[in-house]
Design an enzyme around this catalytic site. Structure first.
Site, PDB file in Angstrom:
ATOM      1  N   GLU A   1      -2.163   0.802  13.216  1.00 44.37           N
ATOM      2  CA  GLU A   1      -3.312   1.159  12.383  1.00 44.37           C
ATOM      3  C   GLU A   1      -4.630   1.012  13.147  1.00 44.37           C
ATOM      4  OE1 GLU A   1      -3.720  -1.376   8.972  1.00 44.37           O
ATOM      5  OE2 GLU A   1      -4.986   0.101   7.972  1.00 44.37           O
TER       6      GLU A   1
ATOM      7  N   GLU B   1       0.850  -1.185   0.000  1.00 49.91           N
ATOM      8  CA  GLU B   1       0.000   0.000   0.000  1.00 49.91           C
ATOM      9  C   GLU B   1       0.894   1.247   0.000  1.00 49.91           C
ATOM     10  OE1 GLU B   1      -3.432  -0.658   2.297  1.00 49.91           O
ATOM     11  OE2 GLU B   1      -4.330   1.240   1.732  1.00 49.91           O
TER      12      GLU B   1
HETATM   13  C1  BGC Z   1      -5.279   2.627   4.602  1.00 52.94           C
HETATM   14  C2  BGC Z   1      -5.757   3.770   5.430  1.00 52.94           C
HETATM   15  C3  BGC Z   1      -6.747   4.536   4.648  1.00 52.94           C
HETATM   16  C4  BGC Z   1      -7.900   3.605   4.444  1.00 52.94           C
HETATM   17  C5  BGC Z   1      -9.067   4.212   3.774  1.00 52.94           C
HETATM   18  C6  BGC Z   1      -6.434   1.737   4.313  1.00 52.94           C
HETATM   19  O1  BGC Z   1      -6.098   0.663   3.548  1.00 52.94           O
HETATM   20  O2  BGC Z   1      -4.205   1.982   5.174  1.00 52.94           O
HETATM   21  O3  BGC Z   1      -5.084   4.220   6.443  1.00 52.94           O
HETATM   22  O4  BGC Z   1      -7.082   5.774   5.095  1.00 52.94           O
HETATM   23  O5  BGC Z   1      -7.501   2.437   3.770  1.00 52.94           O
HETATM   24  O6  BGC Z   1     -10.120   3.499   4.042  1.00 52.94           O
END
Ligand code: BGC
Length: 723
Positions: free
Chosen positions: A597, A325
């Site tokens: 997270e 990501e």
């Molecule tokens: C990310 C986030 C992001 C989110 C949005 C994730 O996969 O890691 O931090 O803001 O998706 O829904």
């Protein structure tokens, strides 16, 4: 660079190098300009040019490409010289997002070496192209280097690119910032040899082979150990593997990739700890903020926030540095922006990123979820898309520079228009939403509670009031009074509609989540006459949650402010210092060295959240540090840029001494206190030209100017929490 050609190779090698020999009658002053569709580094006479990594950095390449400029005078010599450029795929072609989107199929480099005596050496088809010792490299997957096999010759070809898109480098590049030694070599239950650096970082590992070595070293990376074993499942499809095939003594590290890790698993040799070093790589930013206390766990939390910032400012502000990501999610930096701007000078890196947000904006005004926008998802989602207004506003407040507003003003206006198209009867009722992302108050639902329980369009309407407020204030600052009035009126109209819809006749907010109550207080949605009542409800709500966190990306940055600013500082403080799951300090107790997270990225039994998506280095919840700067240390601007400040410290039960420093654009501001034997000493430092208002607990404000100010007061010691 106007007519200089971009050169790639016909064979489409993953990594290649271009070489040019030239003769100089005498060594002279020279400058190298270079950029690439991909990533590159240059060498002159075998020595590396500059200290940037992953140049030219990540921008929306279809619209913008940064060019680097290096003074190479020191590297040139009389007689024969060799300029070599090595080019990898980087963000341009190695695939970003889990779908591995590419900007283009053909990588290429473009360079011009300009000598004082007017000689110019420019990339063209006459350069010798060949394979590199780097056989493969990808941002997510890692790098393969081979120093033992010959490099085949390749065929240079011209690659078209529109030169108008090339701009000078906009912010400091990614550099090697710090080196961390191995803290421990672990033999895991599975029998794997794992090196622990003691800190979750973004960067690479450098290894040194011995003279008698011949073979391949394989390095893999992980953020955590599970059951004592090396754990990589949360990297998803990112292979994050470096291999080095080498004969003899050599110092090795990858060029065109980076990893998010604390642990490194090594196979192929049993290198001693001294031969292994972690190299922290990120955008080179000037540190501007420090907070130190006598509470070790609390300090660790603040350290984790700092490391979260360092791990996620890798050319762009990213969500995470480890999995497939590592994207410029707009919502994440919207949560973290103020904290980021206290800790480091982020003006240049975020100005560059905002250009990418604008470049990603739809012609109809919608804002991308990530910038650079490789997903192509341009929407009106609350908080994520409001970053177009809230991030420039935060930067304006932190640095006093109206250009952040000026540069983004038209984009903000167009976004407001786009969002208004999702309205019915005066309220926003449509459009994609993330809701209170990852809040833990909705777990019983089918999507594993990703979106939290707070009504998503309530959140959007709140955010629209904020974006309208920012537009109105920006308009006035930019001398567009009429537009300012227009946006103020729009905001008032929206507020009126919200109050009709979301509050009962007796002024009760119809939603009962902590996030909804927080937003209504923080963003002034609640009619003033009901503020006290709502604050009391929020306080009760938090107590009912036993001071644990129930908020997600939306509620978390604001909940402590909503409590503290409405008469419930003690509740905010208890939440901040709570150690029960879920809380900020729970993560610290679980051994976190960065902010996670999710509140439950590691469950209390030490196992990862079963829902796959788990990063142990996400800065969004690190937004709590803004509260510590502003309300605990109490360093607040009363005029944008800190030309006028309020210093309003709030000594905490759990912290007997605190020292906070912020190097504002007007100079160093310090707020500190030390509590001993029933006494407390406050000290402040006010920079020259700055007017400060000092507010000690329970006292009237006093004004203070340039210099150091000290106050001693009686402070009755009370029981610590939990005793
Ligand atoms: C990310 C986030 C992001 C989110 C949005 C994730 O996969 O890691 O931090 O803001 O998706 O829904």
């Amino acid at each position: 660079m106007k007519e200089v050609k971009f050169i790639g190779v016909k064979e489409g090698a993953n990594v290649f190098s271009l070489r040019k020999e030239f003769v100089l009658e005498k060594a002279e002053r020279a400058v190298l300009y270079a950029t690439a569709l991909g990533v590159y580094f240059a060498e002159l006479n075998g020595r590396r040019v500059g200290d940037a990594y992953l140049a030219p950095g990540w921008t929306d390449y279809g619209k913008l490409l940064q060019m680097q400029k290096y003074d190479v005078t020191e590297l040139l010599r009389e007689g024969k010289n060799v300029l070599e450029l090595t080019v990898g795929e980087g963000w341009y072609r190695s695939g970003v997002v889990c779908t591995r989107k590419r900007y283009g199929e053909q990588t290429a480099v473009c360079a011009e070496l300009c000598m004082e005596g007017c000689l110019r050496i420019c990339t063209d088809e006459t350069w010798q192209a060949q394979e590199s010792f780097i056989r493969f490299s990808g941002i997510y997957d890692g790098e393969t280097q081979d120093y033992t096999a010959p490099c085949k010759l390749l065929t240079p070809v011209i690659v078209p690119y529109e030169r108008e898109k090339i701009v000078p480098q906009m912010c400091e590049p990614v550099r090697s910032i710090e080196r961390l030694p191995v803290r421990e070599i672990i033999l895991t239950p599975k029998g794997e040899r794992v090196y622990d650096f003691g800190q979750n970082i973004a960067g690479v590992v450098e290894v040194k082979t011995a003279e008698d070595f011949c073979g391949t070293l394989t390095l893999q990376f992980a953020e955590i150990l599970v059951g004592g074993n090396f754990y990589t499942e949360n990297l998803r499809e990112a292979k994050a593997t470096d291999t080095f095939t080498v004969r003899g003594e050599k110092t090795l590290s990858p060029e065109f990739t980076y990893h998010g890790f604390r642990y490194m698993k090594l196979t192929g040799a049993q290198l001693p700890g001294e031969s292994v070093t972690a190299v922290v790589r990120h955008t080179d930013m000037r540190r501007t903020g420090w907070i130190k206390t006598d509470n070790e766990k609390f300090d660790r939390l603040l350290e984790n926030v700092i490391w979260g910032q360092r791990g996620n400012f890798v050319d762009i502000p990213t969500d995470c540095p480890q999995r497939d990501e590592r994207l410029g999610w707009t919502g994440d930096i919207n949560a973290f922006c103020r904290t980021a701007a206290y800790n480091y000078d982020v003006r240049a890196v975020l100005r560059k990123w905002l250009a990418d947000v604008r470049n990603g904006q739809a012609t109809t005004g919608e804002i991308p979820h990530i910038a650079p926008d490789v997903l192509g998802s341009k929407r009106t989602s609350a908080f994520w898309c409001d970053a177009i207004a809230m991030v420039p506003w935060a930067l304006y407040r932190m640095y006093g520079d109206t250009s952040f507003l000026f540069e983004n003003y038209e984009a903000i206006k167009r976004f407001i228009d786009a969002r208004e198209r999702t309205m019915e009867h005066g309220l926003i009722v449509r459009g994609h939403e993330f809701g209170d992302w990852l809040a833990l108050d909705n777990e019983q639902f089918a999507d594993n509670g990703l979106h939290g329980r707070t009504n998503e369009y309530f959140i959007t309407n709140v955010m629209q009031t904020e974006t309208l407020r920012i537009a109105a204030e920006a308009a006035h600052l930019l001398d567009k009074a009429d537009e300012g009035t227009l946006y103020t009126k729009k905001r008032e109209k929206l507020l009126a509609a919200m109050r009709r819809e979301y509050f009962t006749a007796q002024g009760r907010l119809v939603f009962d989540t902590v996030t909804a109550q927080t937003l209504a207080l923080y963003f002034h949605i609640v009619p003033e006459r009901y503020r006290g009542k709502l604050a009391a409800m929020l306080n009760e709500n938090v107590k009912k949650h036993q001071y644990r966190i129930s908020t997600g990306f939306i509620g978390t940055p604001f909940v402590l402010f909503a409590l503290a600013d409405n008469g419930y500082f003690e509740t905010a403080e208890r939440m901040l210092f709570n150690e029960e799951y879920p809380s900020w300090l729970y993560e610290v107790n679980m051994g976190a060295t960065t902010v996670w997270e999710r509140w439950n990225s590691l469950m209390p039994d030490g196992t990862p959240n079963p829902d796959g998506m788990n990063s142990y280095n996400h800065y969004a919840y690190g937004s709590v540090m803004e509260f510590v700067y502003r309300r605990i240390a109490g360093i607040e601007e009363t005029e944008a840029g800190f030309a006028k400040v309020r210093l309003v410290p709030h000594p905490c039960e759990n912290v007997s001494s605190l020292h906070a420093r912020f190097d504002s654009v007007h100079g160093t501001i310090v707020s500190a206190y030390e509590r001993t034997n029933g006494k407390i000493v406050y000290s402040f430092e006010v920079p020259e030209g700055v007017v400060a208002e000092i507010v000690l607990p329970g006292e009237l404000p006093v004004s203070a100017e340039y210099g150091v100010h000290r106050y001693e007061r009686v402070f009755p010691e009370t029981e610590k929490f939990g005793k």
